[in-house]
Design an enzyme around this catalytic site. Structure first.
Site, PDB file in Angstrom:
ATOM      1  N   ARG A  17      57.149  48.812  24.510  1.00  0.00           N
ATOM      2  CA  ARG A  17      57.248  50.125  25.157  1.00  0.00           C
ATOM      3  C   ARG A  17      56.929  50.064  26.657  1.00  0.00           C
ATOM      4  O   ARG A  17      57.162  51.013  27.390  1.00  0.00           O
ATOM      5  CB  ARG A  17      56.320  51.127  24.443  1.00  0.00           C
ATOM      6  CG  ARG A  17      56.839  51.577  23.093  1.00  0.00           C
ATOM      7  CD  ARG A  17      55.787  52.324  22.287  1.00  0.00           C
ATOM      8  NE  ARG A  17      54.827  51.418  21.649  1.00  0.00           N
ATOM      9  CZ  ARG A  17      53.799  51.815  20.907  1.00  0.00           C
ATOM     10  NH1 ARG A  17      53.581  53.099  20.717  1.00  0.00           N
ATOM     11  NH2 ARG A  17      52.972  50.930  20.359  1.00  0.00           N
ATOM     12  N   GLY A 142      48.412  56.639  15.434  1.00  0.00           N
ATOM     13  CA  GLY A 142      48.338  56.807  13.983  1.00  0.00           C
ATOM     14  C   GLY A 142      47.560  58.088  13.684  1.00  0.00           C
ATOM     15  O   GLY A 142      46.609  58.407  14.392  1.00  0.00           O
ATOM     16  N   ASN A 228      50.457  52.308  26.129  1.00  0.00           N
ATOM     17  CA  ASN A 228      51.665  51.722  25.537  1.00  0.00           C
ATOM     18  C   ASN A 228      52.849  51.747  26.492  1.00  0.00           C
ATOM     19  O   ASN A 228      53.830  51.050  26.287  1.00  0.00           O
ATOM     20  CB  ASN A 228      52.040  52.472  24.263  1.00  0.00           C
ATOM     21  CG  ASN A 228      50.949  52.358  23.209  1.00  0.00           C
ATOM     22  OD1 ASN A 228      50.563  51.268  22.828  1.00  0.00           O
ATOM     23  ND2 ASN A 228      50.418  53.489  22.783  1.00  0.00           N
ATOM     24  N   LYS A 332      43.520  37.972  59.721  1.00  0.00           N
ATOM     25  CA  LYS A 332      43.552  37.106  58.534  1.00  0.00           C
ATOM     26  C   LYS A 332      42.669  35.907  58.822  1.00  0.00           C
ATOM     27  O   LYS A 332      42.818  35.296  59.885  1.00  0.00           O
ATOM     28  CB  LYS A 332      44.980  36.658  58.229  1.00  0.00           C
ATOM     29  CG  LYS A 332      45.083  35.899  56.917  1.00  0.00           C
ATOM     30  CD  LYS A 332      46.075  34.749  56.953  1.00  0.00           C
ATOM     31  CE  LYS A 332      45.591  33.599  57.770  1.00  0.00           C
ATOM     32  NZ  LYS A 332      46.483  32.437  57.799  1.00  0.00           N
ATOM     33  N   TYR A 346      47.677  40.689  66.386  1.00  0.00           N
ATOM     34  CA  TYR A 346      47.571  39.835  65.205  1.00  0.00           C
ATOM     35  C   TYR A 346      46.526  38.769  65.493  1.00  0.00           C
ATOM     36  O   TYR A 346      46.688  37.952  66.419  1.00  0.00           O
ATOM     37  CB  TYR A 346      48.906  39.169  64.841  1.00  0.00           C
ATOM     38  CG  TYR A 346      48.703  38.151  63.751  1.00  0.00           C
ATOM     39  CD1 TYR A 346      48.243  38.571  62.496  1.00  0.00           C
ATOM     40  CD2 TYR A 346      48.887  36.789  63.955  1.00  0.00           C
ATOM     41  CE1 TYR A 346      47.979  37.657  61.487  1.00  0.00           C
ATOM     42  CE2 TYR A 346      48.632  35.862  62.949  1.00  0.00           C
ATOM     43  CZ  TYR A 346      48.174  36.306  61.719  1.00  0.00           C
ATOM     44  OH  TYR A 346      47.906  35.402  60.727  1.00  0.00           O
ATOM     45  N   TYR A 367      50.859  29.615  63.486  1.00  0.00           N
ATOM     46  CA  TYR A 367      51.746  28.881  62.580  1.00  0.00           C
ATOM     47  C   TYR A 367      52.844  28.182  63.370  1.00  0.00           C
ATOM     48  O   TYR A 367      53.569  28.831  64.140  1.00  0.00           O
ATOM     49  CB  TYR A 367      52.339  29.892  61.595  1.00  0.00           C
ATOM     50  CG  TYR A 367      53.165  29.312  60.478  1.00  0.00           C
ATOM     51  CD1 TYR A 367      52.708  28.228  59.738  1.00  0.00           C
ATOM     52  CD2 TYR A 367      54.400  29.867  60.148  1.00  0.00           C
ATOM     53  CE1 TYR A 367      53.461  27.703  58.702  1.00  0.00           C
ATOM     54  CE2 TYR A 367      55.167  29.350  59.106  1.00  0.00           C
ATOM     55  CZ  TYR A 367      54.691  28.266  58.382  1.00  0.00           C
ATOM     56  OH  TYR A 367      55.433  27.758  57.356  1.00  0.00           O
ATOM     57  N   ALA A 403      47.056  39.502  81.958  1.00  0.00           N
ATOM     58  CA  ALA A 403      48.008  40.141  81.045  1.00  0.00           C
ATOM     59  C   ALA A 403      49.309  39.350  80.979  1.00  0.00           C
ATOM     60  O   ALA A 403      49.763  38.787  81.976  1.00  0.00           O
ATOM     61  CB  ALA A 403      48.296  41.561  81.506  1.00  0.00           C
TER      62      ALA A 403
HETATM   63  C1  UD1 Z   1      47.639  51.157  16.657  1.00  0.00           C
HETATM   64  C2  UD1 Z   1      47.203  51.732  15.312  1.00  0.00           C
HETATM   65  C3  UD1 Z   1      47.275  53.257  15.392  1.00  0.00           C
HETATM   66  C4  UD1 Z   1      46.370  53.757  16.510  1.00  0.00           C
HETATM   67  C5  UD1 Z   1      46.713  53.073  17.847  1.00  0.00           C
HETATM   68  C6  UD1 Z   1      45.654  53.369  18.875  1.00  0.00           C
HETATM   69  C7  UD1 Z   1      47.897  50.126  13.602  1.00  0.00           C
HETATM   70  C8  UD1 Z   1      48.874  49.798  12.549  1.00  0.00           C
HETATM   71  N1  UD1 Z   1      48.082  51.242  14.288  1.00  0.00           N
HETATM   72  O1  UD1 Z   1      48.982  51.575  16.863  1.00  0.00           O
HETATM   73  O2  UD1 Z   1      46.853  53.834  14.149  1.00  0.00           O
HETATM   74  O3  UD1 Z   1      46.493  55.147  16.659  1.00  0.00           O
HETATM   75  O4  UD1 Z   1      46.755  51.638  17.687  1.00  0.00           O
HETATM   76  O5  UD1 Z   1      46.001  52.937  20.144  1.00  0.00           O
HETATM   77  O6  UD1 Z   1      46.970  49.379  13.799  1.00  0.00           O
HETATM   78  N2  UD1 Z   1      48.772  43.582  18.105  1.00  0.00           N
HETATM   79  C9  UD1 Z   1      48.586  42.294  17.716  1.00  0.00           C
HETATM   80  N3  UD1 Z   1      49.449  41.749  16.804  1.00  0.00           N
HETATM   81  C10 UD1 Z   1      50.472  42.471  16.268  1.00  0.00           C
HETATM   82  C11 UD1 Z   1      50.639  43.808  16.671  1.00  0.00           C
HETATM   83  C12 UD1 Z   1      49.761  44.336  17.583  1.00  0.00           C
HETATM   84  O7  UD1 Z   1      47.668  41.625  18.178  1.00  0.00           O
HETATM   85  O8  UD1 Z   1      51.215  41.899  15.458  1.00  0.00           O
HETATM   86  C13 UD1 Z   1      47.859  44.132  19.122  1.00  0.00           C
HETATM   87  C14 UD1 Z   1      48.583  44.632  20.350  1.00  0.00           C
HETATM   88  O9  UD1 Z   1      48.653  43.615  21.334  1.00  0.00           O
HETATM   89  C15 UD1 Z   1      47.736  45.792  20.817  1.00  0.00           C
HETATM   90  C16 UD1 Z   1      47.060  46.263  19.547  1.00  0.00           C
HETATM   91  O10 UD1 Z   1      47.208  45.255  18.581  1.00  0.00           O
HETATM   92  O11 UD1 Z   1      46.734  45.414  21.732  1.00  0.00           O
HETATM   93  C17 UD1 Z   1      47.688  47.543  19.038  1.00  0.00           C
HETATM   94  O12 UD1 Z   1      49.069  47.334  18.836  1.00  0.00           O
HETATM   95  P1  UD1 Z   1      50.124  48.468  19.136  1.00  0.00           P
HETATM   96  O13 UD1 Z   1      51.455  47.976  18.767  1.00  0.00           O
HETATM   97  O14 UD1 Z   1      49.914  49.024  20.486  1.00  0.00           O
HETATM   98  O15 UD1 Z   1      49.655  49.528  18.037  1.00  0.00           O
HETATM   99  P2  UD1 Z   1      49.945  51.065  18.047  1.00  0.00           P
HETATM  100  O16 UD1 Z   1      51.326  51.306  17.574  1.00  0.00           O
HETATM  101  O17 UD1 Z   1      49.537  51.649  19.323  1.00  0.00           O
HETATM  102 CA    CA Z   2      48.699  50.857  21.205  1.00  0.00          CA
END
Ligand code: UD1
Ligand code: CA
Length: 438
Positions: A17, A142, A228, A332, A346, A367, A403
Site C-alpha cells: 500500500r 482489523g 500503511n 560545508k 560559499y 574542488y 575586492a
Molecule cells: C494488522 C492486523 C490488524 C490490525 C493492524 C494494525 C493481522 C492479521 N492484522 O493488519 O488486525 O488492525 O495490523 O496496524 O495481524 N508482516 C510480517 N509478515 C507478513 C505480513 C506482515 O512480518 O507476512 C508485518 C508487516 O511488515 C507489518 C506488520 O506485520 O509491520 C503488519 O502487517 P500489515 O500487512 O500492515 O497488517 P495490517 O493489514 O495492517
Molecule cells: Ca499495518
C-alpha cells in the site's frame, strides 16, 4: 529494563500500500526509518529483541545494523527470515522463533509512534494483552468484535461482514503473550481467510475459546497509529514532529510558528536559542545559544553563540562559534570562530579565525574536479567582496584582500593581496557601438 520480556517486531511485509520500491519499514519519519523507532523503544524494555524480515531483508537488516551495531553484536537484537512462502501473514511471521523470556510482546513495525512508556502498560498476568483503538472509523484496521461487553475475536477488514465493517473498535496490532501460550498455539493457526494468510489475530479467539484470560488495553492513535500508506506516513510524521518540538519548547527554546519548523530525531538544542519560521535542522545538528533565522537549514553541524540566516545553508561538518552568517551563505566543513560572513558566500573545507570579515560574494574554490582542498584564513583578515580563494591556500593574520581578487598563492601576515586587470574607460563608446546619437 524488564527482566522477563522478549519482543518480536514484525517487519517482513511487502508494504504494497506504500506504492514504493523501498520497503515500508525503511520509509523515514523525522530522519530515521520507521523500524528504527520500533527497535529503539523495544531496547528500553528488553534484551531479547527479534526482528522478522523477508521482503528486501538484507537491505532492511543492513540499515538497522548501521544504527544498532553494538546491540546486534551483543545479541540483544536478532534478525530472522520469515518462511513467507509457506507461512505468510502476521502469524506466520512469529512461527519458528523461541523467545527467551516468560512474556513476549509482538509489535508491528509500521508503528513509528510507539513509546516504551506506553508499551510498559501491557504488563499484566493475562495470557494475552491486546491493544484496542476506539476510532471514528476503523477503516484499514482489523475490527474487534465485542459481544456482551467481552471480546469475541478480531476480524480482518478483508474478511469482515457488512455489520462487522461498521465496528469502530480496532485492533492496534500490539500484543503481549505468555510465551508458553504463543509457542503452543502458533502451530494451530490456519490460513482459511480472504488473504490465505496465517493471522496472529486468530490467537485471540483461540485463547477465548480455551477460557484463558484476555485483557483488552485501550490505547491512543497518537501512540499506536499504523502506517500503511504515504498519507498515513505524513500524518504520523506530523505527530512525531510535534513531539520533538514540544520537548524543545519545554526546555526553553523559542520557536516562531513551530508548525513551519522541521527538526529531525538526533538534533540537540541547548541554552537560549531561537528558531524562526521555516527553519530545518537535520541529522545531528547541535544548536547552542544561537539564533537561526527564517528558512535556514542546518545539517550535522554545531552552531554556538552565533546567528545564522535568513536563508542560509549550513552543511555537514561545519562548526560555527561566535560567528555571524547572513543571507545566502553556504558553508560545508567550515570551522569559523569569531567570523562575519554577511552575504552570498560559499565557504567549504575551510578554517577562518577570530575577527575576520568575509565580503559579499566570497568563494572558496575547494574542488579542482578531482580532489577537495582546504582554505585557511587567519585572524583579522579583511576579505574584499567577490574574492575567489583557490585552494589549497593559506591567508595569514592581518591581511587585506582587495575586492574582486583571485587568490592563487599563500599570503603572508600583514600584506595586501590584489589582482587587477587594468580598467579601461572609453568615452562615447556606447553611442558608437549601438549606432545611436548622443
Ligand atoms: C494488522 C492486523 C490488524 C490490525 C493492524 C494494525 C493481522 C492479521 N492484522 O493488519 O488486525 O488492525 O495490523 O496496524 O495481524 N508482516 C510480517 N509478515 C507478513 C505480513 C506482515 O512480518 O507476512 C508485518 C508487516 O511488515 C507489518 C506488520 O506485520 O509491520 C503488519 O502487517 P500489515 O500487512 O500492515 O497488517 P495490517 O493489514 O495492517
Ligand atoms: Ca499495518
Amino acid at each position: 529494563m524488564k527482566k522477563n520480556l522478549s519482543i518480536i517486531i514484525l517487519a517482513a511485509g511487502a508494504g504494497t500500500r506504500m506504492k514504493s520500491s523501498l520497503p515500508k519499514v525503511l520509509h523515514k519519519i523525522s530522519g530515521k526509518p520507521m523500524l528504527y523507532y520500533s527497535i529503539l523503544e523495544s531496547l528500553k524494555l528488553s534484551d531479547d529483541v527479534t526482528v522478522v524480515l523477508y521482503h528486501q531483508a538484507s537491505l532492511v537488516q543492513k540499515s538497522m545494523e548501521s544504527y544498532f551495531k553494538e546491540e546486534v553484536d551483543t545479541g540483544k537484537i536478532t534478525f530472522v527470515i520469515q518462511d513467507h512462502k509457506n507461512y505468510p501473514g502476521t502469524g506466520g511471521a512469529v512461527m519458528g522463533i523461541t523467545p527467551k523470556h516468560e512474556k513476549t510482546l509482538v509489535l508491528n513495525a509500521d508503528m513509528p509512534l510507539i513509546q516504551a512508556s506506553e508499551l510498559e502498560k501491557f504488563e499484566s498476568d493475562a495470557v494475552i494483552v491486546m491493544s484496542v483503538l476506539e476510532l471514528e472509523s476503523a477503516d484499514g484496521y482489523g475490527r474487534v468484535v465485542i459481544e456482551n461487553g467481552s471480546v469475541v475475536k478480531i476480524v480482518e477488514q478483508k474478511d469482515a461482514s457488512e455489520s462487522e465493517l461498521s465496528i469502530c473498535t480496532a485492533n492496534a496490532g500490539i500484543y503481549q503473550f505468555e510465551t508458553q501460550f504463543l509457542l503452543q498455539n502458533l502451530p494451530k493457526l490456519n490460513n482459511n481467510n480472504a488473504q490465505k494468510e496465517y493471522y496472529i489475530t486468530d490467537l485471540v479467539e483461540m485463547a477465548i475459546n480455551a477460557n484463558l484470560s484476555l485483557k483488552p488495553l485501550i490505547v491512543s492513535e497518537e501512540n499506536f497509529k499504523g502506517v500503511n500508506s504515504k498519507v498515513e506516513l505524513s500524518q504520523a510524521e506530523v505527530i512525531h514532529q510535534n513531539r520533538i518540538k514540544h520537548e524543545f519548547l519545554k526546555a526553553g527554546v523559542i520557536m516562531r510558528l513551530p508548525d513551519t519548523i522541521y527538526i529531525e530525531h538526533g538534533v540537540e538544542i541547548e541554552g537560549e536559542s531561537v528558531l524562526e519560521n521555516g527553519v530545518t535542522l537535520l541529522e545531528n545538528a547541535k544548536i547552542i545559544n544561537s539564533h537561526i533565522k527564517t528558512n535556514s537549514m542546518v545539517q550535522d553541524s554545531v552552531i554556538e553563540n552565533s546567528d545564522v540566516g535568513p536563508m542560509a545553508r549550513i552543511r555537514p561538518g561545519s562548526y560555527l562559534k561566535n560567528t555571524h552568517i547572513g543571507n545566502f551563505v553556504e558553508t560545508k566543513k567550515a570551522h569559523l570562530t569569531g567570523v562575519k560572513a554577511g552575504h552570498l558566500s560559499y565557504l567549504g573545507d575551510c578554517e577562518i579565525n577570530e575577527g575576520t570579515n568575509i565580503g559579499c560574494g566570497t568563494i572558496t574554490c575547494n574542488y579542482d574536479g578531482i580532489n577537495k582542498h582546504k582554505t585557511i584564513i587567519g585572524k583579522n583578515v579583511f576579505v574584499g567582496s567577490d574574492t575567489q580563494l583557490v585552494a589549497p591556500v593559506t591567508i595569514e593574520d592581518d591581511v587585506l584582500i582587495a575586492a574582486g581578487s583571485t587568490i592563487t598563492r599563500n599570503v603572508h601576515k600583514g600584506s595586501l593581496a590584489i589582482t587587477r586587470a587594468p580598467l579601461k574607460i572609453i568615452a562615447g563608446y556606447f553611442y558608437k557601438f549601438f549606432g545611436k546619437k548622443q
